[in-house]
Motif scaffolding. Structure first.
Motif, PDB file in Angstrom:
ATOM      1  N   GLN A 178      -0.191 -28.444 -12.966  1.00 44.27           N
ATOM      2  CA  GLN A 178       0.416 -27.982 -11.840  1.00 44.27           C
ATOM      3  C   GLN A 178       1.915 -28.243 -11.448  1.00 44.27           C
ATOM      4  OE1 GLN A 178      -2.328 -30.310 -12.221  1.00 44.27           O
ATOM      5  NE2 GLN A 178      -4.104 -28.756 -11.851  1.00 44.27           N
ATOM      6  N   GLU A 179       2.343 -29.362 -11.803  1.00 39.79           N
ATOM      7  CA  GLU A 179       3.795 -29.800 -11.895  1.00 39.79           C
ATOM      8  C   GLU A 179       4.639 -28.731 -12.599  1.00 39.79           C
ATOM      9  OE1 GLU A 179       6.765 -31.023  -9.431  1.00 39.79           O
ATOM     10  OE2 GLU A 179       4.513 -31.660  -9.358  1.00 39.79           O
ATOM     11  N   LYS A 182       4.535 -25.389 -10.900  1.00 39.09           N
ATOM     12  CA  LYS A 182       5.605 -25.289  -9.915  1.00 39.09           C
ATOM     13  C   LYS A 182       7.115 -24.930 -10.347  1.00 39.09           C
ATOM     14  CE  LYS A 182       6.816 -28.349  -5.830  1.00 39.09           C
ATOM     15  NZ  LYS A 182       6.778 -29.661  -5.281  1.00 39.09           N
ATOM     16  N   LYS A 185       7.680 -21.557 -11.701  1.00 41.52           N
ATOM     17  CA  LYS A 185       7.844 -20.485 -10.662  1.00 41.52           C
ATOM     18  C   LYS A 185       9.123 -20.710  -9.924  1.00 41.52           C
ATOM     19  CE  LYS A 185       2.980 -20.040  -9.479  1.00 41.52           C
ATOM     20  NZ  LYS A 185       1.747 -20.031  -8.496  1.00 41.52           N
ATOM     21  N   GLN A 186       9.737 -21.780  -9.793  1.00 38.52           N
ATOM     22  CA  GLN A 186      10.900 -22.112  -9.067  1.00 38.52           C
ATOM     23  C   GLN A 186      12.120 -21.251  -9.890  1.00 38.52           C
ATOM     24  OE1 GLN A 186      11.168 -26.043  -8.204  1.00 38.52           O
ATOM     25  NE2 GLN A 186      10.247 -26.076  -6.315  1.00 38.52           N
TER      26      GLN A 186
END
Length: 197
Positions: A178-179, A182, A185-186
């Motif tokens: 998940q990290e 994230k 995606k940034q």
């Protein structure tokens, strides 16, 4: 008096080479894999990066697809004639012996847009780092069932600004997907992610 045992008895007592799994034999196979993955600079000058990359893939059990060619090449001897220009479009390393050393073959490719790395036992973070060679063209990437890939390896994908689609699954050494997702995606807001550990 010296007695000589019949050759058949001696052979029956010997363990077949294929069954010997002592640590002494492992470096030999590592060396063989390395030799099948290294870039042959003389051949590169003769046939160019796209043809040589395809040859590397097929020698190691992977698949190659060229631009404007509907066929997926799986047999070395079925490649187009050396005199014909080819451009690599897709690399499918499923179940192959490709390893990070061989990813130097990506240098010089100008049209590679898709890479699939599924069940590649030798793929590791270094291989993902070397995807930077095709950072300007790579759009689709799948990394799955590759046990040596970690969170740090997946974070290398930040260097691939043209990515439009990333899919991951069955990555046992990835601890915080998940990290990672994230962060990616940034860095890559135009990319679609389907990431599972």
């Amino acid at each position: 008096m010296l007695t000589v045992r019949p050759l058949t008895k001696l052979l029956a007592q010997m363990q077949p080479l294929a069954l010997q799994t002592t640590p002494m034999n492992r470096p030999f196979w590592g060396w063989v894999n390395m030799m099948f993955n290294r870039v042959d600079r003389a051949r590169l000058k003769k046939v160019g990066p796209d043809r040589l990359c395809a040859e590397w893939l097929l020698k190691n059990g992977a698949k190659a697809k060229f631009v404007k060619d509907a066929r997926v090449h799986v047999h070395f001897n079925a490649l187009p004639d050396e005199s014909l220009p080819v451009l690599m479009e897709e690399l499918d390393g499923t179940d192959s012996g490709i390893m990070h050393i061989g990813f130097d073959h990506l240098e010089g490719l100008s049209r590679l847009r898709k890479v699939v790395l599924h069940n590649c036992v030798y793929i590791d973070n270094q291989a993902l780092w070397k995807l930077r060679y095709v950072a300007n063209t790579l759009e689709e990437l799948q990394i799955s069932k590759c046990g040596n890939v970690t969170d740090a390896g997946l974070l290398q994908l930040k260097q691939l600004p043209q990515l439009q689609q990333v899919k991951t699954f069955d990555l046992p050494d990835v601890k915080n997907i998940q990290e990672v997702e994230k962060t990616l995606k940034q860095a890559l807001p135009n990319c679609k992610f389907d990431m599972k550990p």
